[in-house]
Design an enzyme around this catalytic site. Structure first.
Site, PDB file in Angstrom:
ATOM      1  N   ALA A  95       0.374  -1.699  -0.081  1.00 23.82           N
ATOM      2  CA  ALA A  95       0.183   0.261   0.070  1.00 23.82           C
ATOM      3  C   ALA A  95       0.520   1.542   0.131  1.00 23.82           C
ATOM      4  O   ALA A  95       0.092   2.269  -0.304  1.00 23.82           O
ATOM      5  CB  ALA A  95      -1.203  -0.118   1.081  1.00 23.82           C
ATOM      6  N   LYS A  96       2.240   1.490   0.550  1.00 21.19           N
ATOM      7  CA  LYS A  96       2.409   2.608   0.378  1.00 21.19           C
ATOM      8  C   LYS A  96       2.546   3.663   1.332  1.00 21.19           C
ATOM      9  O   LYS A  96       2.637   4.958   0.586  1.00 21.19           O
ATOM     10  CB  LYS A  96       3.646   2.317  -1.055  1.00 21.19           C
ATOM     11  CG  LYS A  96       4.371   2.029  -2.023  1.00 21.19           C
ATOM     12  CD  LYS A  96       4.600   1.739  -3.333  1.00 21.19           C
ATOM     13  CE  LYS A  96       5.686   0.716  -4.049  1.00 21.19           C
ATOM     14  NZ  LYS A  96       4.678  -0.715  -3.995  1.00 21.19           N
ATOM     15  N   ARG A  97       1.563   3.144   2.069  1.00 19.85           N
ATOM     16  CA  ARG A  97       0.823   4.292   2.433  1.00 19.85           C
ATOM     17  C   ARG A  97       2.086   4.867   4.090  1.00 19.85           C
ATOM     18  O   ARG A  97       3.608   4.541   3.908  1.00 19.85           O
ATOM     19  CB  ARG A  97       0.134   4.056   3.772  1.00 19.85           C
ATOM     20  CG  ARG A  97      -1.368   3.025   3.103  1.00 19.85           C
ATOM     21  CD  ARG A  97      -1.351   4.725   2.688  1.00 19.85           C
ATOM     22  NE  ARG A  97      -3.106   3.615   2.028  1.00 19.85           N
ATOM     23  CZ  ARG A  97      -3.643   2.907   1.203  1.00 19.85           C
ATOM     24  NH1 ARG A  97      -2.802   3.026  -0.206  1.00 19.85           N
ATOM     25  NH2 ARG A  97      -5.085   3.047   0.873  1.00 19.85           N
TER      26      ARG A  97
END
Length: 275
Positions: A95-97
């Site tokens: 998700a690379k949040r």
């Protein structure tokens, strides 16, 4: 899932393969488009055909979010299917949040509690208060971007700041954060020459390594410089496996491509360890 459980699975399967479930509706077999949930049906077939050859699956959430609420439902059905049928598999929400405070806490709850992934990828640009909320979850892992495989990585990550590449500062700083033992790191396979220096900074951490196959990364080179005494690598392949065929035999062909990588991994493990 604990790190030790992941290591035991690697030993059992003689594999450290992670399969990316990046489902593009324009690429999946046309006969699946007639299904009520074509994304889930595609994932289910791929998982059933390859689960014994890999130790991890990594859905990139963008491919699901792009399909709206139905895509999110497909993602939930996929992770539920994995947790119910193959609980030994290490699951990664790609998700690379990365946001501050309460926002990161909500992101963490969404992926690690509600969806019940074992791990989630994060971007560390906003510093420790954007990452530490993810690290609070017991038996969960946060996979932080360190040195990525894309061309744009050279825009910032390898820039020299006060005599040191920025990515090294990011890695060293992350080790001081609360619960940093729950950190893993993303290091692109196309940056194999950097692995030796990265291992000096984080000798014991697991590295998630995208870029093998379609992006040009070399498995042998990555293992030569990046493998540690606990293997310490999750090598991701997405397109080369899941889109090996767009016909009725797509799952069978995915199995064949995953087997090729698993066999190469097994040969490496046999040569380096007493497997």
């Amino acid at each position: 899932m604990t790190t030790q459980q992941l290591i035991e699975q690697i030993h059992h399967k003689k594999s450290f393969l992670c399969i990316g479930l990046d489902v593009d509706l324009s690429k999946i077999p046309s006969h699946l488009l007639e299904k009520e949930d074509s994304i889930f049906e595609f994932n289910k077939a791929i998982i059933d055909a390859t689960h014994h050859l890999c130790v991890s699956y990594k859905p990139n959430t963008a491919f699901y979010e792009a399909c709206g609420i139905q895509g999110w439902q497909s993602l939930k059905k996929t992770i539920d299917y994995l947790n119910e049928n193959y609980p030994e598999i290490f699951t990664i929400a790609d998700a690379k949040r990365g946001d501050i405070g309460n926002t990161s806490t909500m992101y963490a709850k969404a992926f690690l509690e509600d969806l019940n992934f074992d791990s989630v990828t994060v971007a560390p640009y906003m510093g420790k208060d954007s990452v530490e909320p993810f690290l609070e979850f017991k038996y969960k892992h946060t996979i932080m971007l360190a040195l990525t495989s894309n061309e744009g990585a050279f825009d910032f990550q390898t820039k020299i700041i006060e005599g040191k590449e920025l990515y090294k500062t990011v890695i060293e700083t992350s080790k001081t954060w609360k619960n940093s033992e729950n950190l893993m790191y993303v290091v692109g396979a196309t940056k194999a020459q950097y692995f030796a220096e990265i291992r000096q900074l984080i000798p014991d951490s697991f590295l998630l390594v995208p870029g093998i196959g379609a992006q040009g990364g070399n498995l042998q080179e990555v293992c030569k410089f990046g493998m540690n005494s606990n293997i310490g690598l999750l090598i991701n392949s997405s397109r080369g496996i899941i889109y090996a065929s767009n016909g009725l035999d797509f799952a069978e062909k995915a199995n064949i491509e995953a087997l090729k990588i698993q066999q190469e991994m097994e040969a490496i493990l046999v040569s380096k360890f007493s497997f």
